[in-house]
Design a protein around this motif. Structure first.
Motif, mmCIF file in Angstrom:
data_model
loop_
_atom_site.group_PDB
_atom_site.id
_atom_site.type_symbol
_atom_site.label_atom_id
_atom_site.label_comp_id
_atom_site.label_asym_id
_atom_site.label_seq_id
_atom_site.Cartn_x
_atom_site.Cartn_y
_atom_site.Cartn_z
ATOM 1 N N ASN A 352 0.845 -1.203 0.000
ATOM 2 C CA ASN A 352 0.000 0.000 0.000
ATOM 3 C C ASN A 352 0.874 1.244 0.000
ATOM 4 N N ASP A 353 0.280 2.361 -0.391
ATOM 5 C CA ASP A 353 1.027 3.623 -0.326
ATOM 6 C C ASP A 353 0.224 4.684 0.430
ATOM 7 N N ARG A 359 4.275 7.462 1.093
ATOM 8 C CA ARG A 359 3.649 7.578 -0.232
ATOM 9 C C ARG A 359 4.554 7.088 -1.343
ATOM 10 N N ILE A 361 6.842 4.626 -3.051
ATOM 11 C CA ILE A 361 7.099 3.187 -2.958
ATOM 12 C C ILE A 361 8.348 2.775 -3.739
ATOM 13 N N ARG A 388 -0.932 -0.902 -4.504
ATOM 14 C CA ARG A 388 0.118 -0.800 -5.521
ATOM 15 C C ARG A 388 0.578 -2.186 -5.964
ATOM 16 N N ASP A 391 2.739 -2.323 -9.130
ATOM 17 C CA ASP A 391 4.152 -1.933 -8.972
ATOM 18 C C ASP A 391 4.968 -3.079 -8.378
ATOM 19 N N THR A 410 -5.598 -7.185 -6.703
ATOM 20 C CA THR A 410 -5.537 -5.983 -5.864
ATOM 21 C C THR A 410 -6.332 -6.140 -4.563
#
Ligand code: ZN
Length: 461
Positions: A352-353, A359, A361, A388, A391, A410
């Motif tokens: 997560n961000d 924030r 990553i 995320r 990513d 997700t």
């Protein structure tokens, strides 16, 4: 007048603690914050009621595990202990811990206080209290752009302990602790590892501490234990690891930890080299407090991992281990622990961000992920989840892991349910902070749902 304000602050604090417990919060800082507002001297006054030692535990990684282990060792001796919760480790959270255990007059005395706090908070805390022992687990930069900031923080801690009667317990394998070498009065004690069979000689992991803090030259390592912790010498000024007061040796991770701390044999249900450091640090601190060996052995052997610190669940009879990751060093350590386990396993990432995770990553690219693709490391499937997830999957793909065994889901619940259905002997779930408690909740539900209800055995007869 001050005594009236103290009692008023205690009353308000205690009431707020009761309310916050009713609301389901455990380690809250709010009661302490309000009490400090009513009477700013409350923390130093309550801390003066501690008749034994006040111990402060700080450092980048491992401070929660180390201080919780040490708390359980101290409790094993029967001492009355004040100990703050890990989620509340600023001044206000520490004040809450004191208010909670104190009597309403603020005159109740304690044997010992064990306070966990962030590195940046140490100078502030030392203005209020007078610890006998400061344990620093290690210094890593959470993110590479914070490196300069970390140096500043270390120097502030140094200024705060200088010219005080305080024992420092430091990690001899961490080059950044060399900052404390020229203190004028505080006494320094060192823990560290002798050579182990898990050491590496050339590693691709990120190493923030690889320059000498005294002269700035690059350090030469004879061996790395993990990340920048190891045996080093400065080619410029000759500075090297200080002599050990507490030596960890004969380390075996199979996958739980067995080691010797000098002549003391210790077993812990934890896994991974970074946890071996936590065990070593807790045992060393306990020896400095003159706690007897049986108490140390028993408390560490019985100390079970907590949420996100290798807590194990059982889904359909298969162990699922949940691990909190928050920076490249932590991610490296976790992956190393995963591959040291020789079982066939599935790996799960929840990235997560949110604000609590950071924030930015980009740190996942600083971690040494390339080892996950190697066949002998037996990683069967990888599922990436969280806000995320894409990513993370990209990072895994660039590490060379085969994309036909890599999936993106997700939604956390869907992802965890999916990975528990893929064949394996064990599941490792690595999660950033803001996804951790949801992962834990989902795992608990799955554990409950899949727990085998034994077939009813006919009554004896
Ligand atoms: Zn040097």
């Amino acid at each position: 007048m001050n005594h009236i304000r103290l009692i008023l602050a205690l009353l308000v604090g205690k009431t707020l603690i009761i309310i916050s417990r009713l609301l389901g919060n455990q380690g809250s800082s709010f009661p302490g914050k309000m009490a400090l507002r009513i009477y700013p001297g409350i923390l130093s006054e309550l801390a003066a009621q501690v008749k034994g030692k006040i111990i402060v535990v700080t450092g980048t990684n491992g401070k929660t595990t180390t201080s919780n282990m040490l708390a359980s060792i101290i409790t094993e001796t029967g001492a009355a202990l004040i100990h703050n919760q890990s989620g509340a480790n600023m001044l206000s959270g520490i004040t809450t811990a004191f208010i909670d255990k104190s009597s309403i007059t603020g005159r109740k005395q304690f044997d010992c206080a064990l306070l966990e706090t962030d590195e940046a908070n140490v100078p502030l805390l030392l203005r209020e209290i007078d610890p006998g022992l400061l344990l620093i687990t290690n210094f890593f930069s959470d993110q590479l752009d914070r490196f300069g900031e970390l140096d500043t923080i270390i120097n502030k801690i140094k200024d705060a302990v200088n010219n005080r009667e305080i024992d420092l317990l430091l990690n001899a394998d961490d080059p950044l602790t060399a900052h404390f070498q020229d203190l004028s009065s505080a006494s320094r004690y060192y823990f560290g590892f002798a050579a182990t069979s898990y050491d590496s000689y050339d590693s691709r992991e990120n190493r923030e501490g690889r320059h000498c803090v005294i002269c700035g030259q690059e350090l030469e390592y004879r061996r790395y234990h993990y990340a920048s912790l190891g045996q080093f010498t400065c080619l410029g000024c000759g500075s090297h690891n200080p002599e050990l007061d507490f030596t960890g040796h004969n380390l075996v991770m199979n996958p739980t930890i067995e080691l010797m701390v000098d002549d003391l044999e210790i077993n812990s249900p934890y896994q991974g080299f970074y946890n071996a450091y936590n065990v070593l640090a807790a045992a060393a601190a306990a020896r400095m407090l003159d706690i007897n060996k049986q108490h140390i052995q028993r408390a560490i052997a019985n100390y079970q991992p907590q949420a996100g610190r290798m807590e194990t669940f059982h889904i359909n009879g298969i162990p699922a281990v949940l691990i909190l990751v928050k920076n490249p060093a932590g991610l490296n350590q976790s992956i190393t622990a995963v591959i040291q386990d020789q079982t066939y396993k599935n790996l799960f990432f929840a990235l997560n961000d949110n604000a609590g995770d950071g924030r930015d990553i980009s740190w996942i690219w600083d971690a040494d992920m390339e080892i996950i693709e190697e066949e002998q490391n037996r990683i069967k499937h990888i599922v990436c989840s969280g806000l995320r997830s894409g990513d993370m999957a990209l990072r895994v793909k660039y590490a060379g892991y085969p994309v036909d065994r890599l999936e993106i889901k997700t939604d956390l619940k869907e992802a965890i349910e999916h990975i528990t259905q893929l064949e394996c002997e064990k599941i490792y779930l690595l999660s950033t902070y803001s996804a951790l408690f949801e992962c834990r909740k989902i795992l608990l539900e799955l554990q409950k749902r899949t727990a085998k209800t034994p077939d009813r055995i006919p009554a004896r007869g």
